[in-house]
Design an enzyme around this catalytic site. Structure first.
Site, PDB file in Angstrom:
ATOM      1  N   ASP A 154      26.600   8.677  63.635  1.00  0.00           N
ATOM      2  CA  ASP A 154      27.680   7.707  63.837  1.00  0.00           C
ATOM      3  C   ASP A 154      28.278   7.706  65.244  1.00  0.00           C
ATOM      4  OD1 ASP A 154      28.972  10.122  63.887  1.00  0.00           O
ATOM      5  OD2 ASP A 154      29.749   9.971  61.842  1.00  0.00           O
TER       6      ASP A 154
ATOM      7  N   ARG B 117      38.458  12.765  68.320  1.00  0.00           N
ATOM      8  CA  ARG B 117      39.342  11.933  69.151  1.00  0.00           C
ATOM      9  C   ARG B 117      40.684  11.653  68.473  1.00  0.00           C
ATOM     10  NH1 ARG B 117      34.911  10.651  71.984  1.00  0.00           N
ATOM     11  NH2 ARG B 117      35.227   9.677  74.008  1.00  0.00           N
TER      12      ARG B 117
ATOM     13  N   HIS C 262      34.750  22.785  73.108  1.00  0.00           N
ATOM     14  CA  HIS C 262      33.990  21.561  73.417  1.00  0.00           C
ATOM     15  C   HIS C 262      34.304  21.131  74.855  1.00  0.00           C
ATOM     16  CE1 HIS C 262      32.749  17.337  73.106  1.00  0.00           C
ATOM     17  NE2 HIS C 262      32.185  17.596  71.939  1.00  0.00           N
TER      18      HIS C 262
ATOM     19  N   HIS D  95      37.084  18.815  68.090  1.00  0.00           N
ATOM     20  CA  HIS D  95      36.839  17.830  69.156  1.00  0.00           C
ATOM     21  C   HIS D  95      37.164  16.404  68.776  1.00  0.00           C
ATOM     22  CE1 HIS D  95      33.302  15.895  67.391  1.00  0.00           C
ATOM     23  NE2 HIS D  95      33.060  17.068  66.863  1.00  0.00           N
TER      24      HIS D  95
HETATM   25  C1  UD1 Z   1      30.794  12.612  70.727  1.00  0.00           C
HETATM   26  C2  UD1 Z   1      30.762  11.617  69.563  1.00  0.00           C
HETATM   27  C3  UD1 Z   1      31.260  12.278  68.281  1.00  0.00           C
HETATM   28  C4  UD1 Z   1      30.515  13.570  67.983  1.00  0.00           C
HETATM   29  C5  UD1 Z   1      30.587  14.472  69.208  1.00  0.00           C
HETATM   30  C6  UD1 Z   1      29.765  15.714  68.982  1.00  0.00           C
HETATM   31  C7  UD1 Z   1      31.169   9.262  70.068  1.00  0.00           C
HETATM   32  C8  UD1 Z   1      32.177   8.193  70.249  1.00  0.00           C
HETATM   33  N1  UD1 Z   1      31.644  10.497  69.848  1.00  0.00           N
HETATM   34  O1  UD1 Z   1      32.148  12.930  71.006  1.00  0.00           O
HETATM   35  O2  UD1 Z   1      31.065  11.385  67.190  1.00  0.00           O
HETATM   36  O3  UD1 Z   1      31.114  14.193  66.882  1.00  0.00           O
HETATM   37  O4  UD1 Z   1      30.062  13.784  70.354  1.00  0.00           O
HETATM   38  O5  UD1 Z   1      30.120  16.742  69.857  1.00  0.00           O
HETATM   39  O6  UD1 Z   1      29.989   8.999  70.116  1.00  0.00           O
HETATM   40  N2  UD1 Z   1      31.073  16.451  78.066  1.00  0.00           N
HETATM   41  C9  UD1 Z   1      30.469  17.245  79.026  1.00  0.00           C
HETATM   42  N3  UD1 Z   1      29.225  17.769  78.750  1.00  0.00           N
HETATM   43  C10 UD1 Z   1      28.586  17.566  77.576  1.00  0.00           C
HETATM   44  C11 UD1 Z   1      29.208  16.783  76.599  1.00  0.00           C
HETATM   45  C12 UD1 Z   1      30.447  16.227  76.850  1.00  0.00           C
HETATM   46  O7  UD1 Z   1      31.016  17.470  80.086  1.00  0.00           O
HETATM   47  O8  UD1 Z   1      27.474  18.082  77.402  1.00  0.00           O
HETATM   48  C13 UD1 Z   1      32.397  15.848  78.350  1.00  0.00           C
HETATM   49  C14 UD1 Z   1      32.291  14.708  79.383  1.00  0.00           C
HETATM   50  O9  UD1 Z   1      33.430  14.692  80.193  1.00  0.00           O
HETATM   51  C15 UD1 Z   1      32.241  13.464  78.481  1.00  0.00           C
HETATM   52  C16 UD1 Z   1      33.220  13.882  77.391  1.00  0.00           C
HETATM   53  O10 UD1 Z   1      32.948  15.274  77.178  1.00  0.00           O
HETATM   54  O11 UD1 Z   1      32.615  12.269  79.154  1.00  0.00           O
HETATM   55  C17 UD1 Z   1      33.157  13.107  76.114  1.00  0.00           C
HETATM   56  O12 UD1 Z   1      31.820  12.990  75.607  1.00  0.00           O
HETATM   57  P1  UD1 Z   1      31.500  11.848  74.490  1.00  0.00           P
HETATM   58  O13 UD1 Z   1      30.097  11.958  74.062  1.00  0.00           O
HETATM   59  O14 UD1 Z   1      31.964  10.515  74.993  1.00  0.00           O
HETATM   60  O15 UD1 Z   1      32.476  12.209  73.326  1.00  0.00           O
HETATM   61  P2  UD1 Z   1      32.596  13.495  72.416  1.00  0.00           P
HETATM   62  O16 UD1 Z   1      34.038  13.783  72.299  1.00  0.00           O
HETATM   63  O17 UD1 Z   1      31.683  14.550  72.899  1.00  0.00           O
HETATM   64  N1  UDP Z   2      27.493  23.757  67.314  1.00  0.00           N
HETATM   65  C1  UDP Z   2      26.850  24.460  68.332  1.00  0.00           C
HETATM   66  N2  UDP Z   2      27.620  25.130  69.253  1.00  0.00           N
HETATM   67  C2  UDP Z   2      28.987  25.124  69.212  1.00  0.00           C
HETATM   68  C3  UDP Z   2      29.630  24.382  68.177  1.00  0.00           C
HETATM   69  C4  UDP Z   2      28.854  23.708  67.251  1.00  0.00           C
HETATM   70  O1  UDP Z   2      25.622  24.502  68.397  1.00  0.00           O
HETATM   71  O2  UDP Z   2      29.622  25.764  70.080  1.00  0.00           O
HETATM   72  C5  UDP Z   2      26.658  23.021  66.326  1.00  0.00           C
HETATM   73  C6  UDP Z   2      26.993  23.224  64.859  1.00  0.00           C
HETATM   74  O3  UDP Z   2      26.214  24.260  64.302  1.00  0.00           O
HETATM   75  C7  UDP Z   2      26.661  21.872  64.251  1.00  0.00           C
HETATM   76  C8  UDP Z   2      26.883  20.886  65.376  1.00  0.00           C
HETATM   77  O4  UDP Z   2      26.893  21.655  66.570  1.00  0.00           O
HETATM   78  O5  UDP Z   2      25.302  21.787  63.858  1.00  0.00           O
HETATM   79  C9  UDP Z   2      28.175  20.149  65.219  1.00  0.00           C
HETATM   80  O6  UDP Z   2      28.457  19.421  66.378  1.00  0.00           O
HETATM   81  P1  UDP Z   2      29.889  18.841  66.702  1.00  0.00           P
HETATM   82  O7  UDP Z   2      30.931  19.608  65.981  1.00  0.00           O
HETATM   83  O8  UDP Z   2      29.972  18.734  68.186  1.00  0.00           O
HETATM   84  O9  UDP Z   2      29.777  17.352  66.153  1.00  0.00           O
HETATM   85  P2  UDP Z   2      29.990  16.694  64.696  1.00  0.00           P
HETATM   86  O10 UDP Z   2      29.112  17.379  63.725  1.00  0.00           O
HETATM   87  O11 UDP Z   2      31.447  16.778  64.368  1.00  0.00           O
HETATM   88  O12 UDP Z   2      29.592  15.274  64.936  1.00  0.00           O
END
Ligand code: UD1
Ligand code: UDP
Length: 375
Positions: free
Chosen positions: A98, A214, A245, A212
């Site tokens: 999603d 939003r 995160h 994490h």
């Molecule tokens: C995204 C997904 C969320 C999912 C989550 C898993 C959307 C809208 N949100 O949220 O559904 O649960 O990923 O973790 O698709 N960033 C880094 N390095 C990384 C990853 C993220 O620096 O490897 C930072 C960056 O500043 C980036 C920000 O996190 O712009 C947000 O990343 P984004 O993918 O937009 O949203 P998440 O909060 O990670």
């Molecule tokens: N996870 C990971 N390292 C971490 C935290 C979570 O590998 O430091 C793994 C966890 O086992 C799970 C997935 O990441 O499989 C969950 O991701 P996240 O919580 O970012 O996203 P969501 O599932 O809420 O979309």
């Protein structure tokens, strides 16, 4: 007959964990010739997973920008993915969950009139703003989907209620369990390495924390951090391990409010095998993550979920997961109970994980082949 050519698209940490078994099954099948495309919605957190599962992408769009907005990421994703679809001419498009990557993949497939396979379909809270924006993303993905691979009976029923044809809805289980079972077995054998890295934990109880979402930014995270601070003082012999995160909206409040507490350990996002070991080592888990809610029951770890609603009611009904929202008071009282009452604790350890049996990826690939899109 030519092999089926699916375009497998993913971009964030959880999608990579849940798509990895599908990538592997496609690559091992002589009937499938997959194309793997990373959007790079995540960067470091995605690389942690692709490295572990040895996924070599055919295309990497490297889209992440620091503190990206939802609209700008969506715009970039749509434009770049459409070009990939045009260049690769797949038989179908496959995406999981999603996120913005999934919303974009589904829309692009629709615009090019290609079948879309939705993995982990049918999850709903019924509230468009919780989780935000994921509930909207998954509803839009459903509209464009030709093959809905749902994890459970309840997620199938959500789609039946929305009048999707039953013939297109298949209960496959969740591939998160395929990855978990594979990884936990390997990392238990590798336990010595992790025990040494985390030797500061000793044999004390440990609460593992992730967060994490939003919709929790701002006041929600403030309350969460206050609760962790209070708990760390109330339980000085318990360690609180928090891989934070990389989203700056999470990094800042967590480091501002929790950096100087003796038994709270703020660490970088853990590579997946290390995180699986940490879950296995933990006493209980405090989280707002979707994936962690699904994984923890397999490891018999109680989960306290910092959300008001969940699209994963199965583990709540089984007794493994408790929803507490982001109220400081509720987080503190629920965790205090589990840390101090072994009878209450053992009630949360369930025998069967409702989300899967570790064989979901094979079912999904078999279903894709049965559609005969490549004939
Ligand atoms: C995204 C997904 C969320 C999912 C989550 C898993 C959307 C809208 N949100 O949220 O559904 O649960 O990923 O973790 O698709 N960033 C880094 N390095 C990384 C990853 C993220 O620096 O490897 C930072 C960056 O500043 C980036 C920000 O996190 O712009 C947000 O990343 P984004 O993918 O937009 O949203 P998440 O909060 O990670
Ligand atoms: N996870 C990971 N390292 C971490 C935290 C979570 O590998 O430091 C793994 C966890 O086992 C799970 C997935 O990441 O499989 C969950 O991701 P996240 O919580 O970012 O996203 P969501 O599932 O809420 O979309």
């Amino acid at each position: 007959m030519p092999p089926l050519k699916p375009l497998l698209i993913f971009g964030t940490r959880p999608e990579a964990i849940k798509m990895a078994p599908i990538v592997r099954h496609c690559q091992q099948s002589p009937d499938v010739s997959p194309i793997v495309c990373l959007t790079g919605q995540h960067k470091e957190m995605l690389a942690q997973v692709t490295e572990y599962f040895e996924i070599e992408a055919d295309i990497d769009l490297k889209l992440m920008q620091p503190n990206q907005t939802l609209a700008s990421l969506t715009a970039r994703c749509l434009e770049k993915l459409d070009a990939v679809l045009q260049a690769t001419e797949p038989h179908c498009v496959v995406a999981q969950g999603d996120t913005t990557t999934v919303l974009s993949a589904a829309l692009c497939a629709f615009y090019r009139r290609l079948p879309f396979v939705h993995v982990e379909a049918g999850l709903r809270t019924g509230d468009l703003y919780a989780p935000w924006p994921e509930e909207m993303n998954r509803r839009v993905a459903s509209i464009t989907t030709s093959l809905h691979c749902v994890p459970t009976q309840k997620s199938a029923e959500n789609l039946y209620r929305e009048n999707y044809p039953q013939t297109q809805v298949h209960i496959t289980g969740n591939t998160v369990i395929d990855s978990l079972l594979y990884t936990v077995e390997r990392e238990r054998q590798n336990g010595e390495v992790w025990s040494q890295k985390y030797d500061f934990l000793g044999t004390n109880p440990m609460v593992l924390i992730t967060g994490h979402r939003r919709e929790n930014f701002g006041s929600g995270f403030l309350e969460i951090c206050q609760a962790i601070s209070e708990l760390s003082q109330r339980f000085p012999e318990t360690s609180f391990v928090y891989p934070v995160h990389l989203n700056p909206n999470v990094q800042k409040p967590v480091h501002d409010l929790l950096a100087n507490l003796k038994n709270v350990y703020l660490v970088s996002p853990a590579p997946y095998p290390e995180f699986v070991w940490l879950m296995d080592r933990s006493t209980l888990i405090l989280t707002d993550s979707g994936g962690v809610q699904e994984e923890a029951p397999s490891l018999k770890k109680p989960v306290i979920v910092m959300r008001e609603t969940t699209e994963r009611p199965e583990a709540v009904e089984a007794g493994a997961v408790e929803l507490v929202g982001t109220s400081r008071e509720k987080i503190v009282s629920s965790i205090s109970l589990l840390l101090s009452n072994s009878i209450e604790y053992s009630k949360r350890q369930v025998d069967k994980n409702p989300y899967g049996d570790g064989k979901s990826a094979k079912r999904i690939v078999d279903l894709m082949l049965a559609q005969k899109w490549h004939h």
